[in-house]
Each structure stands twice: as structure tokens, then as C-alpha cells.
Design a protein around this motif. Structure first.
Motif, PDB file in Angstrom:
ATOM      1  N   THR A 197       9.735   8.287   0.271  1.00 48.23           N
ATOM      2  CA  THR A 197       9.213   8.777   1.217  1.00 48.23           C
ATOM      3  C   THR A 197       7.813   7.418   1.957  1.00 48.23           C
ATOM      4  O   THR A 197       7.935   7.464   2.665  1.00 48.23           O
ATOM      5  N   SER A 198       7.102   7.809   0.936  1.00 45.23           N
ATOM      6  CA  SER A 198       6.109   6.746   1.935  1.00 45.23           C
ATOM      7  C   SER A 198       6.538   5.204   2.055  1.00 45.23           C
ATOM      8  O   SER A 198       5.787   4.124   2.522  1.00 45.23           O
ATOM      9  N   CYS A 199       7.653   4.420   1.899  1.00 42.50           N
ATOM     10  CA  CYS A 199       8.536   3.518   2.143  1.00 42.50           C
ATOM     11  C   CYS A 199       9.252   3.328   3.750  1.00 42.50           C
ATOM     12  O   CYS A 199       8.717   3.235   4.668  1.00 42.50           O
ATOM     13  N   LEU A 200       9.244   4.774   3.836  1.00 44.77           N
ATOM     14  CA  LEU A 200      10.642   4.732   4.930  1.00 44.77           C
ATOM     15  C   LEU A 200       9.992   5.679   6.047  1.00 44.77           C
ATOM     16  O   LEU A 200      10.883   6.339   6.967  1.00 44.77           O
ATOM     17  N   ASN A 222      12.021  11.202   4.138  1.00 42.29           N
ATOM     18  CA  ASN A 222      12.203  11.983   2.379  1.00 42.29           C
ATOM     19  C   ASN A 222      13.344  11.249   1.906  1.00 42.29           C
ATOM     20  O   ASN A 222      14.322  12.358   1.332  1.00 42.29           O
ATOM     21  N   ILE A 223      14.058   9.796   1.752  1.00 44.58           N
ATOM     22  CA  ILE A 223      14.868   9.834   1.193  1.00 44.58           C
ATOM     23  C   ILE A 223      14.875   9.239  -0.245  1.00 44.58           C
ATOM     24  O   ILE A 223      13.636   8.960  -0.613  1.00 44.58           O
ATOM     25  N   ILE A 224      15.630   9.525  -1.278  1.00 46.08           N
ATOM     26  CA  ILE A 224      15.996   9.071  -2.327  1.00 46.08           C
ATOM     27  C   ILE A 224      16.891   8.032  -2.662  1.00 46.08           C
ATOM     28  O   ILE A 224      17.989   8.042  -2.359  1.00 46.08           O
ATOM     29  N   ALA A 225      17.014   6.896  -3.288  1.00 40.14           N
ATOM     30  CA  ALA A 225      17.367   5.859  -3.726  1.00 40.14           C
ATOM     31  C   ALA A 225      17.641   6.005  -5.004  1.00 40.14           C
ATOM     32  O   ALA A 225      17.205   6.353  -6.474  1.00 40.14           O
ATOM     33  N   LYS A 246       1.145  -1.330   0.503  1.00 38.74           N
ATOM     34  CA  LYS A 246       0.149   0.031  -0.131  1.00 38.74           C
ATOM     35  C   LYS A 246       1.168   1.176   0.049  1.00 38.74           C
ATOM     36  O   LYS A 246       0.500   2.646   0.418  1.00 38.74           O
ATOM     37  N   ASN A 247       2.052   1.110  -0.428  1.00 35.62           N
ATOM     38  CA  ASN A 247       3.255   1.852  -0.686  1.00 35.62           C
ATOM     39  C   ASN A 247       2.691   3.018  -1.165  1.00 35.62           C
ATOM     40  O   ASN A 247       3.680   4.149  -2.190  1.00 35.62           O
ATOM     41  N   TRP A 248       2.288   2.664  -2.636  1.00 32.35           N
ATOM     42  CA  TRP A 248       2.958   3.373  -4.136  1.00 32.35           C
ATOM     43  C   TRP A 248       1.478   3.387  -4.379  1.00 32.35           C
ATOM     44  O   TRP A 248       0.293   2.922  -3.425  1.00 32.35           O
ATOM     45  N   LEU A 249       0.870   4.156  -5.512  1.00 31.30           N
ATOM     46  CA  LEU A 249       0.112   4.770  -6.368  1.00 31.30           C
ATOM     47  C   LEU A 249      -0.918   3.091  -7.017  1.00 31.30           C
ATOM     48  O   LEU A 249      -0.368   2.486  -7.444  1.00 31.30           O
ATOM     49  N   ILE A 297      12.929  -1.033   0.370  1.00 31.28           N
ATOM     50  CA  ILE A 297      13.053  -0.342  -0.406  1.00 31.28           C
ATOM     51  C   ILE A 297      11.471  -0.811  -1.063  1.00 31.28           C
ATOM     52  O   ILE A 297      10.358   0.507  -1.557  1.00 31.28           O
ATOM     53  N   CYS A 298      10.870  -1.175   0.387  1.00 28.66           N
ATOM     54  CA  CYS A 298       9.371  -1.927  -0.294  1.00 28.66           C
ATOM     55  C   CYS A 298       8.984  -2.009  -1.289  1.00 28.66           C
ATOM     56  O   CYS A 298       7.094  -1.119  -2.047  1.00 28.66           O
ATOM     57  N   ARG A 299       9.601  -2.277  -2.256  1.00 29.42           N
ATOM     58  CA  ARG A 299       9.202  -2.635  -3.974  1.00 29.42           C
ATOM     59  C   ARG A 299      10.220  -3.961  -4.479  1.00 29.42           C
ATOM     60  O   ARG A 299      10.739  -4.330  -3.740  1.00 29.42           O
TER      61      ARG A 299
END
Length: 532
Positions: free
Chosen positions: A383-386, A389-392, A279-282, A320-322
Motif C-alpha cells: 500500500t505505501s509503495c503503490l 492495497n496490493i499484496i505481493a 520513507k515507505n516503511w516504518l 516494490i520499494c524495498r
């Protein structure tokens, strides 16, 4: 004598035929059956015990981006960084709370990880080396009232300490600057002098008691947010450590397929934390599960057997929730064990043109993004995982867009070092070599009326990159050789030995027969098949 040559010809044909039949009809199902038995996660089996506690530690290699021109950056200059590392930790994994389903098709568990610094492998680098990094706890968006069920969707009121300052009146901003000094120990820049040990596990202290007034309220808000990276002491003081939460803890409840009914599903993650999707992404219009929220593949500690060249692999990473797709690259080899090599640059394939714009959550205010809200090539908003506002990105911004790479000096991207590449034994699906490589970054920018940021230029700023992987040790290589490779070798030896010997016997006896026949004819002897 001629009779013997005919028998030899017949024997050669029979031997060759038997070799081909054994190699293409008899041996394959026998091998398949043995492989199925060896990879299935059945209670009290050898494979189960290897799965329950990995027989060797993973290498957790950490590389830092040491900042070399802090004063220039604070005055609006272009950042310059230098990679420092690797600092190598041995990562041990063990399954707990293991439960098999009644029909033996799934297994439920949690998995703990423990990290130990490997001084020998890291030498000459030491845990107490001095480094200068972006101060993530100042720049980070503190988790506050984050509701995963609303992503796809919306975040609640979710702001960092610094961005919260932008909503205040000008009269209060000088006051807030003073309070921030009390919270973060009077910093003179947006960067912090630290050590690998302190930054990763021991923690960088802040909100040191006694803290009073507004500073105390800010510290309480940080503590109440219960960020994974922030720990609270008994006296109320806080410390930030990037990976302390991963040490001796688990990342959720997994339910995976045992392969009992279908070996091709061995290790496949069926549920994570009670859900078959994220449920982390659109999600798709109408609410159906999008490709971004699908849980596919294994946890990378094993893969299903009987790999084919035209089949991709999938890994699910809770970090990274994916899920990540790995594409077949070529045949390879690890210590004389044949392998299939898979690779991916998945972070360079995000957006509408790839059919996965559901990853474009656009949750970072004033970030460097495209007109449609997606980050530019090579970046993923976590952002929605951690809850921060961290960018991979790929290490050293490998393959990333110039909108990011042009803003930093010091990167040295290298496909051999920085892409994800995995060698897999194709019969059993055992990973032989490889791992997950990822870099964590944050947007650094000016925040109105915060004095430490007044001259900053908006930059996607690198902090650290991780290479988490494995290369099978001698014990595991010997196990693979003994249980599979040597068996395949001897079966091949029997098969092709029979074919070669049969062909040689048949050909030689045929030649012998023809020579004898010709010799008898030239001597005008009696018919060659006449028995005297």
C-alpha cells in the motif's frame, strides 16, 4: 647421462615452482586488475556502453490467474483459478540523462523501459486471448492525498470507492450502487472479461462519457488521484492498465557507484530520487532509519565483482520499494560458464521473528492478518509503495501461510519455477541467468450494502505474476568467454601445465637417476660422479 638426469630433476623442480608461483602469486593480481578495468563504469569504456543500453532484451513473462467459477464466487463459493501464460514481452532498457560526478565515483541517470510483445516466444498464446480477472480498478484503493513523508506513520484519508460506501447512510447506499453501475459500465460481478493486451497496456475503459451526477464526481476523484494505472482521455473517459505507466517511462533518478575507487561497490545504488533511504516503511523508535527503509545493493543488471561463497547479494527493486537479500546457494553453471547460484524467498521472512516488523504497516482494513497486524507468512503489503492495497506474494503462494493458500483452488507452487534464483559469474559479477519473480494480489471481501459483494468471502485473491529476467544470448556468452573464461582457461593451462610437466620431468629423471645409480653399483664401476 647421469648429469642430464640431475639437470632434469633440477629443471622439473624449477618448472613446478614457477607454475605454482605464476598460479598463486603472478596471475591473480593480473586477473584482478583486468576484471577491475572491465567492470568499472568509466565514460566511453566498453562496459559503459553495455551498461547504458543493455545489449539484449530482458524477458518479461506474464502469467494470469483466470477465474473459472465467477458465479460460485459471487454466491459465496470458494474461488478457483487456472494459470494462463506465459505472455512474453521483450523489455528494452536504456539509460538517459547520464552525468558523472567530478571525481568519477558516481553516475546519475534515469532509465526508460519499452515493452514489445514477442509473438513467437508466446505462441500459441496471443495478446487478444479472452481471460477473466479480478476487476482491480473496482477493488483497488484509489490513490488520494497520499503523503509518503507521513508513512512510518500515517496515511491521510485514503479509501477505495467501495470502502467509502461503508461510511454512507443506509438510505444512500442504493443510490451509490446505481452510481457505481454508471462508473463501471454496469458490472454483473467483481470480475472483468478482458484480454492480456487490454489489461496490461491498452486499458480497460470505465467512466465512459457522458457520465453525470454523483458518478461524474466519483470519476473526477479517480482522475484527480492520478494513479499510475489510470489514464484520462481528452473527453474525460478513463481506462485502467496495470503496466502502461511502465512503458516508455522511468522509475526515478538513480545515483550509483562507478567502482572507480572501490570495485566492490560497482553498481551499488547510493541514492534514489535524491534520498539514500526510503520513507515507505516504518522507521525505528526515535526516527532512525529502519532496516526496511535501507537502500542496499544494485538494480540486478550487474553485481560487484570478486564474489565469495559466504557473501550475500542485495537487489533494490523500485517496483516494490524495498531491498531484497539473495543468499548463496551453491556452485552452478550456465552454458559451460561457472557460476554462483543465489536464491531467496524473502516474502516468507517478514515479521518480528526476522527483525523486520517495520514491513508490517497494516494499512488494509479488514484484511486477514495476525494479531500484531502483520500479514501472515508469504505476503507483503505494498500500500505505501503503490498507493493501492496490493499484496505481493511468491508466485502460486509458494511458501505462504495456510490462512491464504487454503482459500483458493488452482495453485501449483513449484520451487524450480517460482522462487527467485540467479546465476552470477563470480569474477565479474555478471548475471548469467535468472530474474525477479513476484505475484500481485488484492483482498476481495464483502463491503456492507454493496450488492456485488454481499456474498463474498474474504480472500487474498491472485491476479497476475511476473517473471522478469534474462538468459545471456550467444553474443554475450561469447563476450564473457572471450574476455574472461578463455583467459582463465589458458592461464590455468600455463600454470598447471608447468606444474604437471615439471613434476613428470622431475619424477622421471629421479627414477632414471636411481636406476642408473643402482646399475652402476651392481657392476662395481667407478664412483658415479667421477668425470673421465
Amino acid at each position: 647421462m647421469i648429469h642430464l638426469s640431475l639437470f632434469g630433476i633440477i629443471g622439473g623442480v624449477v618448472l613446478t615452482t614457477l607454475g605454482l608461483i605464476m598460479g598463486f602469486v603472478v596471475f591473480p593480481p593480473v586477473i584482478d586488475m583486468k576484471v577491475k578495468e572491465s567492470v568499472q563504469l568509466l565514460e566511453d569504456s566498453d562496459q559503459y556502453y553495455r551498461w547504458e543500453a543493455l545489449p539484449q532484451a530482458l524477458d518479461f513473462k506474464v502469467y494470469f490467474f483466470n477465474v473459472t467459477n465467477v458465479d460460485e464466487i459471487q454466491n459465496g463459493g470458494k474461488p478457483r483459478v487456472a494459470e494462463v501464460g506465459p505472455y512474453i514481452y521483450s523489455q528494452y532498457r536504456r539509460k538517459h540523462n547520464v552525468q558523472f560526478s567530478d571525481d568519477k565515483t558516481t553516475i546519475t541517470y534515469t532509465q526508460t523501459q519499452k515493452y514489445y510483445f514477442n509473438a513467437e516466444a508466446s505462441a500459441p498464446r496471443k495478446q487478444n486471448d479472452k481471460i477473466i480477472l479480478l476487476n482491480m480498478v473496482m477493488n483497488e484503493h484509489i490513490r488520494n492525498n497520499f503523503d509518503r513523508s507521513k508513512i512510518g506513520g500515517r496515511l491521510r484519508d485514503f479509501q477505495s470507492i467501495l470502502q467509502r460506501a461503508e461510511t454512507e447512510s443506509t438510505a444512500n447506499l442504493g443510490f451509490i450502487n446505481g452510481e457505481l453501475n454508471r462508473v463501471f459500465n454496469r458490472p454483473d460481478s467483481m470480475f472483468v472479461k478482458t484480454t492480456p493486451k487490454e489489461f496490461l497496456f491498452d486499458g480497460i475503459p470505465f467512466c465512459i462519457k457522458p457520465v453525470i451526477g454523483i458518478a461524474a464526481i466519483i470519476c473526477k476523484q479517480i482522475a484527480d488521484a492520478k494513479s499510475n494505472t489510470v489514464t484520462q482521455f481528452d473527453d474525460g473517459s478513463l481506462k485502467f492498465a496495470l503496466f502502461n505507466y511502465k512503458n516508455n517511462s522511468h522509475d526515478g533518478v538513480f545515483i550509483v557507484n562507478t567502482g572507480y575507487r572501490d570495485p566492490l561497490k560497482t553498481g551499488k545504488i547510493e541514492f534514489w530520487n535524491g534520498h539514500s533511504s526510503l520513507k515507505n516503511w516504518l522507521n525505528n523508535p526515535g526516527g532512525s532509519t529502519s532496516i526496511c527503509n535501507m537502500i542496499n545493493g544494485t538494480d540486478a543488471s550487474s553485481f560487484p565483482p570478486f564474489r565469495k561463497r559466504d557473501e550475500d547479494l542485495f537487489i533494490f527493486s523500485s517496483d516494490i520499494c524495498r531491498s531484497v537479500k539473495l543468499v548463496y546457494y551453491k556452485e552452478g553453471e550456465y552454458r559451460n560458464i561457472p557460476s554462483f547460484q543465489y536464491r531467496t524467498l524473502f516474502l516468507n521472512q517478514i515479521g518480528q521473528e526476522y527483525g523486520n516488523e517495520c514491513f508490517c504497516i497494516n494499512q488494509i482494513p479488514k484484511a486477514i492478518v495476525q494479531k500484531n497486524g502483520c500479514l501472515f507468512r508469504g505476503a507483503l503489503d505494498l500500500t505505501s509503495c503503490l498507493n493501492a492495497n496490493i499484496i505481493a506474494t511468491n508466485p502460486h503462494f509458494l511458501g505462504a501461510s495456510p490462512e491464504y493458500t487454503s482459500l483458493i483452488d488452482g495453485f501449483e507452487p513449484d520451487f524450480r519455477k517460482h522462487q527467485i534464483l540467479i546465476d552470477v559469474e563470480p569474477h565479474t559479477g555478471i548475471p548469467l541467468r535468472g530474474g525477479k519473480r513476484i505475484q500481485f494480489n488484492m483482498f476481495l471481501r464483502k463491503v456492507d450494502s454493496i450488492s456485488l459483494t454481499k456474498n463474498l468471502k474474504t480472500t487474498l485473491f491472485p491476479v497476475v505474476w511476473i517473471d522478469e529476467g534474462i538468459e545471456l544470448n550467444d553474443e554475450m556468452v561469447n563476450l564473457v568467454n572471450k574476455s574472461l573464461i578463455n583467459v582463465l582457461f589458458y592461464l590455468d593451462l600455463v600454470q598447471w601445465g608447468s606444474v604437471v610437466i615439471g613434476c613428470l620431468l622431475g619424477v622421471s629423471c629421479t627414477v632414471w637417476f636411481l636406476i642408473k645409480k643402482k646399475k652402476l653399483r651392481s657392476q662395481s664401476v667407478e664412483p658415479i660422479f667421477m668425470i673421465k
